[in-house]
Scaffold this motif. Structure first.
Motif, PDB file in Angstrom:
ATOM      1  N   PHE A 309      -6.218 -54.549  60.072  1.00 23.00           N
ATOM      2  CA  PHE A 309      -6.871 -55.687  59.429  1.00 23.00           C
ATOM      3  C   PHE A 309      -8.308 -55.739  59.934  1.00 23.00           C
ATOM      4  O   PHE A 309      -8.551 -55.912  61.127  1.00 23.00           O
ATOM      5  CB  PHE A 309      -6.129 -56.981  59.752  1.00 23.00           C
ATOM      6  CG  PHE A 309      -6.608 -58.165  58.942  1.00 23.00           C
ATOM      7  CD1 PHE A 309      -6.232 -58.318  57.620  1.00 23.00           C
ATOM      8  CD2 PHE A 309      -7.447 -59.113  59.505  1.00 23.00           C
ATOM      9  CE1 PHE A 309      -6.668 -59.402  56.870  1.00 23.00           C
ATOM     10  CE2 PHE A 309      -7.887 -60.195  58.763  1.00 23.00           C
ATOM     11  CZ  PHE A 309      -7.498 -60.335  57.444  1.00 23.00           C
ATOM     12  N   ILE A 310      -9.265 -55.564  59.019  1.00 18.07           N
ATOM     13  CA  ILE A 310     -10.683 -55.455  59.377  1.00 18.07           C
ATOM     14  C   ILE A 310     -11.397 -56.734  58.948  1.00 18.07           C
ATOM     15  O   ILE A 310     -11.343 -57.118  57.774  1.00 18.07           O
ATOM     16  CB  ILE A 310     -11.332 -54.234  58.711  1.00 18.07           C
ATOM     17  CG1 ILE A 310     -10.582 -52.956  59.106  1.00 18.07           C
ATOM     18  CG2 ILE A 310     -12.799 -54.124  59.092  1.00 18.07           C
ATOM     19  CD1 ILE A 310     -11.077 -51.727  58.384  1.00 18.07           C
ATOM     20  N   ILE A 311     -12.035 -57.400  59.909  1.00 16.44           N
ATOM     21  CA  ILE A 311     -12.847 -58.589  59.652  1.00 16.44           C
ATOM     22  C   ILE A 311     -14.303 -58.181  59.796  1.00 16.44           C
ATOM     23  O   ILE A 311     -14.737 -57.758  60.866  1.00 16.44           O
ATOM     24  CB  ILE A 311     -12.510 -59.721  60.636  1.00 16.44           C
ATOM     25  CG1 ILE A 311     -10.994 -60.026  60.611  1.00 16.44           C
ATOM     26  CG2 ILE A 311     -13.309 -60.962  60.303  1.00 16.44           C
ATOM     27  CD1 ILE A 311     -10.563 -60.983  61.696  1.00 16.44           C
ATOM     28  N   LYS A 312     -15.050 -58.282  58.708  1.00 10.14           N
ATOM     29  CA  LYS A 312     -16.460 -57.877  58.706  1.00 10.14           C
ATOM     30  C   LYS A 312     -17.322 -59.123  58.526  1.00 10.14           C
ATOM     31  O   LYS A 312     -17.141 -59.875  57.570  1.00 10.14           O
ATOM     32  CB  LYS A 312     -16.720 -56.874  57.589  1.00 10.14           C
ATOM     33  CG  LYS A 312     -18.122 -56.274  57.607  1.00 10.14           C
ATOM     34  CD  LYS A 312     -18.297 -55.244  56.505  1.00 10.14           C
ATOM     35  CE  LYS A 312     -17.480 -54.016  56.775  1.00 10.14           C
ATOM     36  NZ  LYS A 312     -17.769 -52.942  55.786  1.00 10.14           N
ATOM     37  N   LEU A 313     -18.252 -59.332  59.448  1.00  6.11           N
ATOM     38  CA  LEU A 313     -19.127 -60.508  59.431  1.00  6.11           C
ATOM     39  C   LEU A 313     -20.549 -60.054  59.137  1.00  6.11           C
ATOM     40  O   LEU A 313     -21.131 -59.264  59.884  1.00  6.11           O
ATOM     41  CB  LEU A 313     -19.066 -61.232  60.779  1.00  6.11           C
ATOM     42  CG  LEU A 313     -19.948 -62.483  60.914  1.00  6.11           C
ATOM     43  CD1 LEU A 313     -19.489 -63.565  59.953  1.00  6.11           C
ATOM     44  CD2 LEU A 313     -19.943 -63.001  62.344  1.00  6.11           C
ATOM     45  N   ALA A 314     -21.099 -60.554  58.023  1.00  6.63           N
ATOM     46  CA  ALA A 314     -22.483 -60.254  57.636  1.00  6.63           C
ATOM     47  C   ALA A 314     -23.365 -61.431  58.028  1.00  6.63           C
ATOM     48  O   ALA A 314     -23.032 -62.589  57.756  1.00  6.63           O
ATOM     49  CB  ALA A 314     -22.577 -59.976  56.143  1.00  6.63           C
ATOM     50  N   GLN A 315     -24.490 -61.146  58.633  1.00 11.79           N
ATOM     51  CA  GLN A 315     -25.408 -62.175  59.124  1.00 11.79           C
ATOM     52  C   GLN A 315     -26.831 -61.803  58.734  1.00 11.79           C
ATOM     53  O   GLN A 315     -27.252 -60.668  58.902  1.00 11.79           O
ATOM     54  CB  GLN A 315     -25.295 -62.291  60.649  1.00 11.79           C
ATOM     55  CG  GLN A 315     -26.303 -63.237  61.271  1.00 11.79           C
ATOM     56  CD  GLN A 315     -26.207 -63.241  62.789  1.00 11.79           C
ATOM     57  OE1 GLN A 315     -25.340 -62.592  63.354  1.00 11.79           O
ATOM     58  NE2 GLN A 315     -27.097 -63.966  63.442  1.00 11.79           N
ATOM     59  N   ALA A 316     -27.564 -62.779  58.187  1.00 12.82           N
ATOM     60  CA  ALA A 316     -28.963 -62.563  57.809  1.00 12.82           C
ATOM     61  C   ALA A 316     -29.739 -63.843  58.103  1.00 12.82           C
ATOM     62  O   ALA A 316     -29.221 -64.956  57.919  1.00 12.82           O
ATOM     63  CB  ALA A 316     -29.080 -62.201  56.328  1.00 12.82           C
ATOM     64  N   PRO A 317     -30.981 -63.742  58.564  1.00 14.67           N
ATOM     65  CA  PRO A 317     -31.770 -64.930  58.891  1.00 14.67           C
ATOM     66  C   PRO A 317     -32.243 -65.651  57.635  1.00 14.67           C
ATOM     67  O   PRO A 317     -32.372 -65.059  56.556  1.00 14.67           O
ATOM     68  CB  PRO A 317     -32.935 -64.372  59.700  1.00 14.67           C
ATOM     69  CG  PRO A 317     -33.073 -62.966  59.228  1.00 14.67           C
ATOM     70  CD  PRO A 317     -31.694 -62.492  58.892  1.00 14.67           C
ATOM     71  N   LEU A 318     -32.501 -66.941  57.778  1.00 17.08           N
ATOM     72  CA  LEU A 318     -33.067 -67.736  56.700  1.00 17.08           C
ATOM     73  C   LEU A 318     -34.573 -67.483  56.611  1.00 17.08           C
ATOM     74  O   LEU A 318     -35.201 -66.964  57.538  1.00 17.08           O
ATOM     75  CB  LEU A 318     -32.794 -69.216  56.943  1.00 17.08           C
ATOM     76  CG  LEU A 318     -31.322 -69.650  56.967  1.00 17.08           C
ATOM     77  CD1 LEU A 318     -31.231 -71.128  57.321  1.00 17.08           C
ATOM     78  CD2 LEU A 318     -30.640 -69.385  55.645  1.00 17.08           C
ATOM     79  N   ASP A 319     -35.150 -67.851  55.473  1.00 14.59           N
ATOM     80  CA  ASP A 319     -36.589 -67.672  55.294  1.00 14.59           C
ATOM     81  C   ASP A 319     -37.355 -68.708  56.123  1.00 14.59           C
ATOM     82  O   ASP A 319     -36.758 -69.501  56.869  1.00 14.59           O
ATOM     83  CB  ASP A 319     -36.955 -67.761  53.817  1.00 14.59           C
ATOM     84  CG  ASP A 319     -36.460 -69.049  53.177  1.00 14.59           C
ATOM     85  OD1 ASP A 319     -36.013 -69.944  53.929  1.00 14.59           O
ATOM     86  OD2 ASP A 319     -36.523 -69.178  51.942  1.00 14.59           O
ATOM     87  N   ALA A 320     -38.672 -68.704  56.005  1.00  7.35           N
ATOM     88  CA  ALA A 320     -39.502 -69.594  56.829  1.00  7.35           C
ATOM     89  C   ALA A 320     -39.252 -71.065  56.530  1.00  7.35           C
ATOM     90  O   ALA A 320     -39.431 -71.912  57.404  1.00  7.35           O
ATOM     91  CB  ALA A 320     -40.985 -69.270  56.627  1.00  7.35           C
ATOM     92  N   ASP A 321     -38.820 -71.398  55.285  1.00  5.06           N
ATOM     93  CA  ASP A 321     -38.544 -72.785  54.934  1.00  5.06           C
ATOM     94  C   ASP A 321     -37.159 -73.232  55.352  1.00  5.06           C
ATOM     95  O   ASP A 321     -36.872 -74.436  55.344  1.00  5.06           O
ATOM     96  CB  ASP A 321     -38.716 -72.980  53.425  1.00  5.06           C
ATOM     97  CG  ASP A 321     -40.146 -72.714  52.984  1.00  5.06           C
ATOM     98  OD1 ASP A 321     -41.053 -72.922  53.813  1.00  5.06           O
ATOM     99  OD2 ASP A 321     -40.339 -72.291  51.830  1.00  5.06           O
ATOM    100  N   GLY A 322     -36.284 -72.290  55.687  1.00  2.00           N
ATOM    101  CA  GLY A 322     -34.928 -72.641  56.076  1.00  2.00           C
ATOM    102  C   GLY A 322     -34.023 -72.978  54.921  1.00  2.00           C
ATOM    103  O   GLY A 322     -32.966 -73.591  55.131  1.00  2.00           O
ATOM    104  N   ASP A 323     -34.387 -72.575  53.678  1.00  4.06           N
ATOM    105  CA  ASP A 323     -33.574 -72.917  52.508  1.00  4.06           C
ATOM    106  C   ASP A 323     -32.679 -71.757  52.081  1.00  4.06           C
ATOM    107  O   ASP A 323     -31.477 -71.936  51.885  1.00  4.06           O
ATOM    108  CB  ASP A 323     -34.477 -73.313  51.331  1.00  4.06           C
ATOM    109  CG  ASP A 323     -35.175 -74.630  51.581  1.00  4.06           C
ATOM    110  OD1 ASP A 323     -34.608 -75.453  52.333  1.00  4.06           O
ATOM    111  OD2 ASP A 323     -36.278 -74.837  51.044  1.00  4.06           O
ATOM    112  N   ASN A 324     -33.243 -70.563  51.917  1.00  4.69           N
ATOM    113  CA  ASN A 324     -32.519 -69.431  51.355  1.00  4.69           C
ATOM    114  C   ASN A 324     -32.468 -68.291  52.362  1.00  4.69           C
ATOM    115  O   ASN A 324     -33.205 -68.254  53.351  1.00  4.69           O
ATOM    116  CB  ASN A 324     -33.202 -68.949  50.065  1.00  4.69           C
ATOM    117  CG  ASN A 324     -33.287 -70.044  49.013  1.00  4.69           C
ATOM    118  OD1 ASN A 324     -32.324 -70.791  48.803  1.00  4.69           O
ATOM    119  ND2 ASN A 324     -34.432 -70.151  48.367  1.00  4.69           N
ATOM    120  N   VAL A 325     -31.569 -67.349  52.064  1.00  2.80           N
ATOM    121  CA  VAL A 325     -31.423 -66.173  52.921  1.00  2.80           C
ATOM    122  C   VAL A 325     -32.635 -65.268  52.716  1.00  2.80           C
ATOM    123  O   VAL A 325     -33.110 -65.089  51.590  1.00  2.80           O
ATOM    124  CB  VAL A 325     -30.112 -65.425  52.596  1.00  2.80           C
ATOM    125  CG1 VAL A 325     -29.953 -64.205  53.494  1.00  2.80           C
ATOM    126  CG2 VAL A 325     -28.929 -66.361  52.757  1.00  2.80           C
TER     127      VAL A 325
END
Length: 843
Positions: A309-325
């Motif tokens: 059972f493989i759990i894959k976690l994707a992480q990306a920072p938010l933009d400068a405004d903190g609204d979108n990826v």
């Protein structure tokens, strides 16, 4: 160099492995031991927990360990030992919680359970209602930690090469709409779908936990996949296939591939994006029902395959405004946690397996044996300094997780044991393997850098939104009650408050109108984008249909190749039988060849003795002939020297005549009188014999040799540039330029009076002799009033020391002399102008 599987005759180069950061720090594999409680009907126990890190094994009654028939008690140490009274929560806190914490911080992890069949591996990994195992507790901790920071569905999207892509909000919205229309995905258990009763109350709210230090300025998404390795083939337990009642289609096995970072992954494996622990449980149980289990004598539901059972976690920072990826694929960090439930090793004599069960047990034992072999090789390489190749490819289990042992993440193992006496012998093997495994060290994973944007972007954005909400509320009106007719304060205060409210209302309306106009333009742009997206989707659907046709053709080709492979196997069997017959013939021929070789060796010995005798006779004869030849050669040399002396005297007379005639024509200084050196004997070939020598012919009156005028002579006026370092070589053909201005260095005054220019240049040729070059040119007037020289021709004068032989005809016989009077060779020049070479007189 690797070979292509589709076209074996084609070869391609392995892509270069990208440089990854190396960490010299290493950690040993964390090995834990868990003891299963005895059942009610089992009477004898062979395991005793001594301390929190040590257990002791007792041989059961009637089991002889050594040759003397004595019992032997052995102790084994682990990182931690969990007794029969240890709960699932305590086990999770020590074993799986650090791996989940590393997963949230961008590090990989591998956890697998190992042990004999019926030792409680599946219970440790999965658990039961009210007693959740390591897997459900790990999922619960993940979603408790990243729940408020999850991205919307389909913002993160997996590709077919073990990578992760980021889609914009519009693309994610279109993807959600398409999936909901075609393939509905359950979002949360609160929807209409019912939760599996086995999943109810797996974890109580009091047992919930969360990780610390979660990056609040990042967005997260969780993907899960579930596979099993059955008979060394990989099958996807989450793959949705159309069930055919008449002719059920067997599941298709998957293959392992390497991504661009040389990490192993299962190609074509389905990865489901989940947004809650309940949804992840639902996906897990959906695949769990497809897993291969069977009823054996030792276990009612024995696992016949290894589940992963493989759990894959994707992480990306938010933009400068903190609204979108942040729309940057390079900033996406992907970490995964693999939870492996290995099938238990078993002996067919105890389980009573027959037919298919025997083959399953053999494949299980073989894969576990290969895991032990890999661990032993790693341990030997690290402890002894050897560099043996680890056989990862011999089994799918080790091949899939080889990156973890090479330093891609932490590795932990839970050894489950059953304390009953019947399992003592197999438990002893498990303990030895566990003891060896914890001696293997794995490189510590390197911390991955986080995007260096301003921290606290999400909180600042939230505070800004709250501030905007406060601005929407108008200030309250002051009290407007009049108690005194002469009150001049209340009404002005009320009027000022109303003016203020009116001004704020106008400001809000202006902002609203601007926002509405902006929204209209965005909607129009969105409509145009949607139209282009729809056209793009139609094009992609057409391409998908073409790809489906190609896949069907490839499948037909694969079936044809499989049939051809079977035919080739049949031919190979025939060839093997033929090869066996040929090998028998080869042995008989080899025996006959050996006897003949022995006979040949004897004959060669006799021949060598005969050759030695012949060599002695030949050497004696050769010595005699060498003496005779030397005597004859000495006599011949003496005769030739006498003849050469006679010819030298004749040539002296001829030379005197030539010099006398030259001196009468042109008074030159007398030549140097020196006896000519006789050339080496090997350079002058022996003269031919003549019948009777006759005197030399009488010479006529000498004629004065005429100078050949150089092409430099003419009506034009020349600048004769001769450097002071030039040497007079004394050659016959020397350039004579009348009316020439001779200079050692060119100057403007000389160039202005002449039309032509010649430079005498001397250099050493490749044969070591000095040669003179006459570099000619035309003097051209420039616009500035000066003069320029344009070179047009080159003549070469070269003096050579030759060893040529001149021929004199005496009584119709050719006699050669070591002296040469004169040799002149003329050469045609190149296209630039005529040229020639002058070869000097050499004595």
């Amino acid at each position: 160099m690797k070979t292509c599987h589709v076209f074996p005759h084609r070869k391609f180069r392995t892509p270069r492995r990208p440089k990854r950061p190396v960490n010299n720090q290493k950690d040993p594999v964390g090995v834990y031991c868990r003891v299963r409680p005895l059942s009610g009907g089992e009477e004898e126990c062979c395991i005793e927990v001594i301390s929190s890190t040590t257990i002791q094994l007792h041989a059961p009654e009637g089991f002889k360990v050594n040759r003397n028939g004595e019992y032997k008690e052995t102790q084994y140490s682990f990182k931690k030992v969990f007794g029969v009274s240890v709960s699932q929560v305590e086990l999770f806190e020590h074993v799986a919680r650090p791996l989940v914490d590393d997963l949230i911080h961008g590090k990989n992890g591998l956890l697998f359970t190992y042990g004999v069949t019926g030792s409680g591996k599946t219970f440790t990994m999965t658990g039961s209602p009210g007693q959740g195992g390591l897997l459900p507790r790990s999922l619960d901790m993940i979603f408790n930690s990243i729940g408020p920071y999850q991205a919307k569905r389909y913002v993160f999207k997996t590709d077919d090469k073990n990578g992760m892509e980021i889609q914009g909000e519009v693309d994610a919205l279109l993807e959600r709409q398409r999936r909901e229309n075609n393939l509905p995905v359950p979002k949360t258990p609160s929807s209409r779908q019912k939760i599996d009763p086995e999943m109810v109350d797996m974890i109580t709210p009091e047992e919930a936990c969360k990780a610390d230090g979660v990056d609040e300025d990042s967005s997260y998404s969780v993907f899960v996949s579930y596979i099993e390795i059955y008979n060394n083939y990989i099958y996807d337990l989450l793959e949705e296939t159309q069930e055919d009642v008449v002719k059920p289609k067997p599941p298709q096995s998957k293959i392992l591939r390497e991504d661009q970072n040389h990490n192993m992954y299962v190609a074509g494996c389905m990865e489901v994006e989940v947004k809650s622990a309940e949804e992840a449980f639902q996906v897990f149980w959906r695949g769990q029902k497809k897993r291969k289990v069977a009823n054996t004598r030792l276990n009612r539901e024995s696992s016949r395959s290894h589940s992963v059972f493989i759990i894959k976690l994707a992480q990306a920072p938010l933009d400068a405004d903190g609204d979108n990826v942040l729309q940057d694929k390079n900033q996406v960090s992907v970490s995964q946690l693999c939870l492996v439930d290995l099938a238990g090793s078993e002996r067919t004599g105890r389980t009573g397996a027959e037919g298919t069960r025997i083959r399953e047990a053999g494949n299980i034992n073989q894969s576990l044996l290969n895991l032990r072999t890999c661990i032993e090789t790693l341990r030997e390489n690290q402890m002894c300094g050897t560099n043996k190749m680890v056989p990862y490819r011999d089994s799918k289990v080790t091949h899939l997780f080889k990156n973890y042992f090479d330093g891609e993440g932490k590795v932990k193992m839970v050894v489950c044991v059953n304390p009953k006496g019947e399992d003592y012998e197999e438990t002893l093997l498990v303990m030895r393997f566990a003891e060896m495994t914890q001696e293997v060290e794995v490189a510590r994973p390197v911390d991955r850098p986080i995007c260096g944007l301003t921290p606290g972007r999400r909180h600042k954005n939230q505070a800004f939104k709250e501030e905007l909400c406060k601005l929407d509320d108008l200030p309250p009106l002051p009290s407007c009650e009049l108690t005194d007719p002469s009150d001049d304060v209340t009404l002005p205060r009320l009027i000022d408050a109303l003016h203020n409210r009116q001004r704020i209302r106008q400001t809000i309306m202006e902002e609203y109108n601007r926002a509405a106009n902006t929204m209209k333009s965005l909607l129009q742009e969105l409509d145009s984008n949607l139209i282009s997206k729809e056209n793009f989707i139609h094009e992609q659907n057409g391409k998908l249909i073409e790809k489906d046709k190609i896949i069907q053709n490839n499948r037909a080709e694969i079936e044809r190749l499989e049939k051809k492979a079977k035919m080739q196997e049949h031919k190979m069997d025939i060839l093997q039988k033929t090869t066996k017959i040929y090998e028998d013939d080869k042995r008989s021929l080899q025996q006959e060849l050996e006897t003949r070789e022995q006979r040949l060796q004897r004959e060669l010995g006799e021949k060598m003795r005969l050759e030695q005798r012949m060599h002695g006779a030949v050497s004696d004869t050769q010595h005699k002939w060498e003496k005779e030849c030397e005597r004859r050669v000495n006599a011949m040399q003496l005769e030739m020297q006498n003849k050469l002396w006679v010819k030298d005297e004749k040539l002296k007379q001829l030379k005197a005549i030539v010099v006398e005639s030259k001196g009468s024509a042109r008074p030159d200084p007398p030549p140097r009188q020196s006896r000519p050196q006789r050339p080496p004997r090997d350079e002058c070939p022996p003269p031919k014999r003549s019948a009777s020598p006759s005197p030399l012919p009488q010479t006529t009156t000498p004629v004065r040799p005429l100078h050949r005028r150089s092409r430099s002579a003419g009506a034009e006026k020349w600048v004769d540039h001769k450097p002071t370092s030039s040497l007079d070589l004394g050659t016959v053909l020397q350039p004579v330029i009348p009316n020439a201005i001779q200079v050692s260095a060119p100057n403007e005054k000389a160039l202005s009076k002449c039309d032509r220019y010649v430079l005498t240049h001397q250099e050493v040729a490749s044969d070591g002799e000095v040669q003179t070059k006459l570099i000619k040119g035309e003097v051209i007037k420039t616009r500035g009033g000066g003069q320029a020289v344009q070179f047009t021709d080159i003549e070469t004068l070269r003096q050579e020391l030759t060893t040529w032989v001149c021929a004199l005809h005496v009584e119709h016989s050719a006699h050669f002399s070591p002296q040469c009077s004169m040799a002149v060779e003329m050469k045609a020049g190149s296209n630039a102008g005529p040229g020639y070479e002058h070869h000097g007189i050499t004595k």
